[in-house]
Design an enzyme around this catalytic site. Structure first.
Site, PDB file in Angstrom:
ATOM      1  N   HIS A  88       6.749  -1.201  -7.378  1.00  0.00           N
ATOM      2  CA  HIS A  88       6.007   0.005  -7.726  1.00  0.00           C
ATOM      3  C   HIS A  88       6.619   1.285  -7.185  1.00  0.00           C
ATOM      4  CE1 HIS A  88       4.075   0.166  -3.686  1.00  0.00           C
ATOM      5  NE2 HIS A  88       4.126  -1.152  -3.765  1.00  0.00           N
ATOM      6  N   ARG A 117       0.829  -1.213   0.000  1.00  0.00           N
ATOM      7  CA  ARG A 117       0.000   0.000   0.000  1.00  0.00           C
ATOM      8  C   ARG A 117       0.864   1.264   0.000  1.00  0.00           C
ATOM      9  NH1 ARG A 117      -2.981   2.936   3.712  1.00  0.00           N
ATOM     10  NH2 ARG A 117      -2.015   1.791   5.418  1.00  0.00           N
ATOM     11  N   LYS A 118       2.162   1.117  -0.210  1.00  0.00           N
ATOM     12  CA  LYS A 118       3.061   2.272  -0.297  1.00  0.00           C
ATOM     13  C   LYS A 118       2.978   2.872  -1.699  1.00  0.00           C
ATOM     14  CE  LYS A 118       6.290   0.447   3.152  1.00  0.00           C
ATOM     15  NZ  LYS A 118       7.673  -0.040   3.401  1.00  0.00           N
ATOM     16  N   THR A 119       1.797   3.356  -2.032  1.00  0.00           N
ATOM     17  CA  THR A 119       1.529   3.871  -3.365  1.00  0.00           C
ATOM     18  C   THR A 119       1.455   5.397  -3.339  1.00  0.00           C
ATOM     19  OG1 THR A 119      -0.809   3.483  -2.895  1.00  0.00           O
ATOM     20  CG2 THR A 119       0.326   1.806  -4.182  1.00  0.00           C
TER      21      THR A 119
END
Length: 308
Positions: A287, A149-151
């Site tokens: 990502h 979730r490190k987006t």
């Protein structure tokens, strides 16, 4: 679910929520918040442009790119499918024709930078995801590779989409998708057991509970409390193998749970951790800080006329 599995049931575009097109409108508004001065220069004469792939990689982000141009009055005809790998040709122009875009000159140029930025980023994530998945499979790992979730705020849907196109699992989409209890949750509540009990009370039967643990003893407590997944966080490669094997043997026939490993995993060190006692390998390296796939959009020559 891999992209190959997903496409057996339909396009990945069918995953997108109703709000995704409105999000694109905000991206266009950010890039042109008031007058389009350069658009005045070129006018609205019909033009054709070619989308060129200039570096090797997996194509991802097709529905987003298409919608960006649609909102600017243009249409896109794709010559390469989403999820396909393009390589830089050794002969010829050194680039690959990926799509043809038609529409008013102003519309093409309004959409150009937003579309290229998105396609380059999404394709870069898909490429990094596929590379790591393939490397793990070649090494014999049979479990799941997942993103984190490190987006980027406001861009998560594209980054998660790119992971799926590349064959990686997107992990949880947001805080509402799964109950993940990290160290701060546990410390704030008092103990792993208390935190899991509180999560069960509000999460009901539909949400899985995952607990981040720093030791095998903490993993035992989480499993005993009823966690569905234990995340071995920041273990050494050897420590992961020892703990995972021990947990499997200790709880066999008593509890059902998944084991995830996370914490600084990259393509150059993931093999130290990969073993089939681990169900999930999660990483932000597919990502965050990934290379872009290079694309350009060029209006076909010989179409210039004086703007009205």
């Amino acid at each position: 679910m891999s992209s190959d599995q997903a496409t057996q049931h339909g396009s990945l575009e069918n995953l997108l929520p109703p709000s995704w097109k409105a999000q694109i409108t905000t991206w266009l508004a950010e890039d042109t918040p008031s007058f389009d001065y350069a658009g005045f220069v070129v006018g609205d004469h019909p033009r054709t442009a070619t989308l060129w792939g200039k570096s090797a990689g997996v194509i991802a982000g097709v529905p987003f790119f298409t919608e960006i141009f649609k909102q600017c009055g243009c249409t896109v005809e794709w010559h390469a499918a989403e999820g396909s790998y393009i390589d830089r040709p050794k002969d010829g122009p050194g680039k690959t024709k990926v799509a043809t875009v038609t529409g008013p000159a102003r519309g093409l140029l309004l959409a150009e930078r937003v579309g290229l930025n998105l396609l380059a980023r999404c394709s870069g994530i898909a490429t990094a995801s596929r590379n790591m998945v393939q490397s793990l499979r070649k090494a014999g790992y049979e479990g799941i590779l997942a993103g984190t979730r490190k987006t980027t705020p406001g861009f998560r849907i594209v980054e998660k989409y790119g992971m799926l196109v590349g064959g990686a699992d997107q992990h949880r989409m947001d805080l509402s998708s799964m109950i993940m209890l990290k160290d701060n949750h546990v410390w704030s509540r008092g103990s792993i057991t208390e935190a899991v009990q509180a999560a069960k009370m509000v999460g009901g039967f539909a949400l899985k509970i995952e607990v981040e643990v720093q030791s095998e003893a903490e993993a035992d407590e989480a499993i005993e409390a009823g966690a569905d997944i234990v995340m071995l966080d920041n273990f050494t490669g050897e420590g992961v193998k020892i703990a995972a094997k021990s947990l499997r043997e200790k709880w066999k026939g008593k509890r059902q749970f998944l084991i995830e490993v996370s914490g600084g995993l990259r393509e150059d060190n993931v093999f130290d951790y990969a073993n089939n006692d681990i169900d999930i390998i999660s990483t932000s390296s597919i990502h965050q800080g990934t290379s872009y796939v290079d694309f350009s959009l060029k209006i076909d020559p010989g179409q210039a006329t004086k703007a009205a």
